[in-house]
Scaffold this motif. Structure first.
Motif, PDB file in Angstrom:
ATOM      1  N   SER A  21      58.497  34.345  77.897  1.00 42.01           N
ATOM      2  CA  SER A  21      57.238  35.191  78.637  1.00 42.01           C
ATOM      3  C   SER A  21      57.715  36.155  79.609  1.00 42.01           C
ATOM      4  CB  SER A  21      56.388  33.981  79.280  1.00 42.01           C
ATOM      5  OG  SER A  21      56.036  33.111  78.351  1.00 42.01           O
TER       6      SER A  21
ATOM      7  N   ARG B 250      51.622  35.272  77.264  1.00 44.46           N
ATOM      8  CA  ARG B 250      52.804  34.101  77.158  1.00 44.46           C
ATOM      9  C   ARG B 250      53.725  34.492  75.965  1.00 44.46           C
ATOM     10  NH1 ARG B 250      48.596  30.508  75.149  1.00 44.46           N
ATOM     11  NH2 ARG B 250      47.030  30.910  76.916  1.00 44.46           N
ATOM     12  N   SER B 251      53.728  35.148  74.927  1.00 47.15           N
ATOM     13  CA  SER B 251      54.967  35.425  74.076  1.00 47.15           C
ATOM     14  C   SER B 251      54.712  37.038  73.714  1.00 47.15           C
ATOM     15  CB  SER B 251      54.665  34.682  73.003  1.00 47.15           C
ATOM     16  OG  SER B 251      53.307  35.019  72.063  1.00 47.15           O
ATOM     17  N   HIS B 252      55.883  37.541  73.385  1.00 50.27           N
ATOM     18  CA  HIS B 252      55.968  38.859  73.087  1.00 50.27           C
ATOM     19  C   HIS B 252      56.844  38.921  71.674  1.00 50.27           C
ATOM     20  CE1 HIS B 252      56.137  43.308  73.571  1.00 50.27           C
ATOM     21  NE2 HIS B 252      57.319  42.997  73.499  1.00 50.27           N
ATOM     22  N   HIS B 253      56.494  39.444  70.581  1.00 52.49           N
ATOM     23  CA  HIS B 253      57.188  39.325  69.370  1.00 52.49           C
ATOM     24  C   HIS B 253      58.049  40.714  69.652  1.00 52.49           C
ATOM     25  CE1 HIS B 253      55.323  36.036  67.660  1.00 52.49           C
ATOM     26  NE2 HIS B 253      54.176  36.344  68.390  1.00 52.49           N
TER      27      HIS B 253
ATOM     28  N   GLU C 280      60.371  35.777  68.795  1.00 49.89           N
ATOM     29  CA  GLU C 280      59.432  35.679  70.088  1.00 49.89           C
ATOM     30  C   GLU C 280      60.451  35.807  71.390  1.00 49.89           C
ATOM     31  OE1 GLU C 280      56.671  32.272  71.627  1.00 49.89           O
ATOM     32  OE2 GLU C 280      56.404  32.804  69.664  1.00 49.89           O
TER      33      GLU C 280
END
Length: 84
Positions: free
Chosen positions: A83, A10-13, A80
């Protein structure tokens, strides 16, 4: 799929670097610029470091003693990304 794997999808930093440059006679403005950047972009600051290069005096005048030196601030931050 395991819940921790779903959260990663869902999230990628993403880590980014921002360099701010000013002179030591304008530190208040530099501080405001940095704080505005943090608020506006809703980032997570990971580290901040800086460097001050004293101005070189070019003459014997007392005014040259108080010339502004360069100030560089390097910020490492995390955002962030959308997605995948």
């Amino acid at each position: 799929m395991h819940p921790s794997h779903q959260a990663r999808l869902r999230s990628h930093h993403v880590q980014q670097v921002k360099i701010f440059k000013s002179v030591d006679t304008e530190l208040d403005d530099l501080e405001k610029q940095i704080n505005r950047f943090i608020r506006k972009n809703n980032i997570r600051v990971l580290s901040i470091s800086g460097n001050h290069s004293a101005a070189l005096a070019t003459g014997s005048s007392p005014m040259n003693t108080f010339s502004g030196g360069d100030v560089t601030v390097i910020m490492l931050f995390e955002i962030e990304s959308p997605s995948r």
